[in-house]
Design a protein around this motif. Structure first.
Motif, short mmCIF file in Angstrom:
data_model
loop_
_atom_site.label_atom_id
_atom_site.label_comp_id
_atom_site.label_asym_id
_atom_site.label_seq_id
_atom_site.Cartn_x
_atom_site.Cartn_y
_atom_site.Cartn_z
N HIS A 19 0.84 -1.19 0.00
CA HIS A 19 0.00 0.00 0.00
C HIS A 19 0.88 1.25 0.00
O HIS A 19 1.96 1.26 0.57
CB HIS A 19 -0.89 0.04 1.25
CG HIS A 19 -2.01 -0.92 1.22
ND1 HIS A 19 -1.93 -2.16 1.81
CD2 HIS A 19 -3.24 -0.84 0.68
CE1 HIS A 19 -3.07 -2.80 1.64
NE2 HIS A 19 -3.88 -2.02 0.95
N HIS A 20 0.38 2.27 -0.64
CA HIS A 20 1.01 3.60 -0.61
C HIS A 20 -0.03 4.56 -0.02
O HIS A 20 -1.15 4.63 -0.51
CB HIS A 20 1.43 4.05 -2.01
CG HIS A 20 2.54 3.23 -2.57
ND1 HIS A 20 3.85 3.54 -2.35
CD2 HIS A 20 2.53 2.11 -3.32
CE1 HIS A 20 4.62 2.64 -2.95
NE2 HIS A 20 3.83 1.75 -3.55
N VAL A 21 0.36 5.27 1.03
CA VAL A 21 -0.59 6.15 1.71
C VAL A 21 0.02 7.53 1.91
O VAL A 21 1.25 7.71 1.86
CB VAL A 21 -1.00 5.58 3.09
CG1 VAL A 21 -1.74 4.26 2.93
CG2 VAL A 21 0.20 5.43 4.01
N CYS A 22 -0.87 8.48 2.14
CA CYS A 22 -0.45 9.85 2.47
C CYS A 22 -0.86 10.09 3.92
O CYS A 22 -2.02 9.90 4.29
CB CYS A 22 -1.15 10.85 1.56
SG CYS A 22 -0.70 12.57 1.92
N PRO A 37 10.36 7.67 4.45
CA PRO A 37 9.60 6.44 4.19
C PRO A 37 9.45 6.16 2.70
O PRO A 37 9.52 7.08 1.88
CB PRO A 37 8.25 6.72 4.83
CG PRO A 37 8.16 8.19 4.96
CD PRO A 37 9.55 8.73 5.00
N THR A 38 9.25 4.91 2.36
CA THR A 38 9.08 4.52 0.96
C THR A 38 7.62 4.41 0.55
O THR A 38 7.28 4.70 -0.59
CB THR A 38 9.77 3.17 0.70
OG1 THR A 38 9.21 2.19 1.56
CG2 THR A 38 11.27 3.28 0.89
N ASN A 39 6.76 3.98 1.47
CA ASN A 39 5.37 3.76 1.13
C ASN A 39 4.41 4.74 1.82
O ASN A 39 3.21 4.62 1.71
CB ASN A 39 4.95 2.33 1.48
CG ASN A 39 5.55 1.32 0.53
OD1 ASN A 39 6.76 1.28 0.35
ND2 ASN A 39 4.71 0.54 -0.10
N VAL A 40 4.97 5.67 2.56
CA VAL A 40 4.17 6.68 3.25
C VAL A 40 4.68 8.06 2.84
O VAL A 40 5.85 8.37 3.00
CB VAL A 40 4.26 6.53 4.79
CG1 VAL A 40 3.46 7.62 5.47
CG2 VAL A 40 3.79 5.15 5.23
N GLN A 41 3.78 8.86 2.29
CA GLN A 41 4.12 10.24 1.96
C GLN A 41 3.61 11.11 3.10
O GLN A 41 2.42 11.10 3.42
CB GLN A 41 3.47 10.65 0.64
CG GLN A 41 3.85 12.04 0.21
CD GLN A 41 3.21 12.41 -1.12
OE1 GLN A 41 2.36 11.71 -1.65
NE2 GLN A 41 3.61 13.54 -1.65
N VAL A 42 4.50 11.84 3.75
CA VAL A 42 4.13 12.68 4.89
C VAL A 42 3.91 14.11 4.41
O VAL A 42 4.79 14.70 3.79
CB VAL A 42 5.23 12.64 5.98
CG1 VAL A 42 4.84 13.51 7.15
CG2 VAL A 42 5.50 11.22 6.43
N LYS A 43 2.72 14.63 4.68
CA LYS A 43 2.37 16.01 4.33
C LYS A 43 2.01 16.75 5.61
O LYS A 43 1.17 16.30 6.38
CB LYS A 43 1.17 16.05 3.37
CG LYS A 43 1.46 15.51 2.00
CD LYS A 43 2.32 16.49 1.26
CE LYS A 43 2.47 16.08 -0.19
NZ LYS A 43 3.33 16.98 -0.90
N PHE A 44 2.66 17.88 5.82
CA PHE A 44 2.40 18.69 7.00
C PHE A 44 1.38 19.77 6.67
O PHE A 44 1.45 20.38 5.60
CB PHE A 44 3.69 19.33 7.52
CG PHE A 44 4.61 18.35 8.16
CD1 PHE A 44 4.48 18.05 9.50
CD2 PHE A 44 5.61 17.73 7.43
CE1 PHE A 44 5.33 17.14 10.11
CE2 PHE A 44 6.46 16.81 8.01
CZ PHE A 44 6.32 16.52 9.37
N PHE A 45 0.46 20.02 7.58
CA PHE A 45 -0.49 21.12 7.42
C PHE A 45 0.28 22.43 7.49
O PHE A 45 1.30 22.54 8.15
CB PHE A 45 -1.53 21.14 8.54
CG PHE A 45 -2.48 19.98 8.53
CD1 PHE A 45 -2.97 19.46 7.36
CD2 PHE A 45 -2.89 19.42 9.72
CE1 PHE A 45 -3.86 18.40 7.36
CE2 PHE A 45 -3.78 18.36 9.74
CZ PHE A 45 -4.26 17.85 8.55
#
Length: 111
Positions: A19-22, A37-45
């Protein structure tokens, strides 16, 4: 760092399940990500966006603050009636106790 350990574990879990998640994260200064991370994209508010993306939190916080201010004012009035000079001055323990009492009064329906 706790967040980095959790993120690594979560990323590994997403990797094994293909799985690939944000992951959306608030802009708290303690949320420092040093791991890529390879499969998690971290987005900051963006700063001050939490109230828009989590509007229910604002109601809970507003309720807590109103109850805390009520206790604070009651304490000041009590000190004034006793003839004390510094009615707004109290120690950290008293502040924590007032905050705890206010939090205990926030109803489960509000939350």
């Amino acid at each position: 760092m706790l967040i980095v350990r959790w993120l690594k574990k979560f990323d590994l879990k997403m990797h094994y399940s293909n799985h690939h998640v944000c992951l959306l994260v608030d802009n708290f200064s303690g949320h420092v990500v040093t791991y890529q991370p390879t499969n998690v994209q971290v987005k900051f508010f963006e700063p001050n966006m939490t109230s828009f993306v989590q509007p229910c939190d604002m109601g809970i916080i507003h309720c807590f603050k109103a109850l805390y201010h009520q206790h604070f004012c009651r304490h000041a009035i009590d000190l004034d009636e006793l003839g004390k000079c510094n009615i707004y001055k109290f120690n950290i323990l008293k502040g924590i106790m007032m905050a705890q009492h206010a939090w205990d009064q926030v109803s489960s329906a509000t939350i």
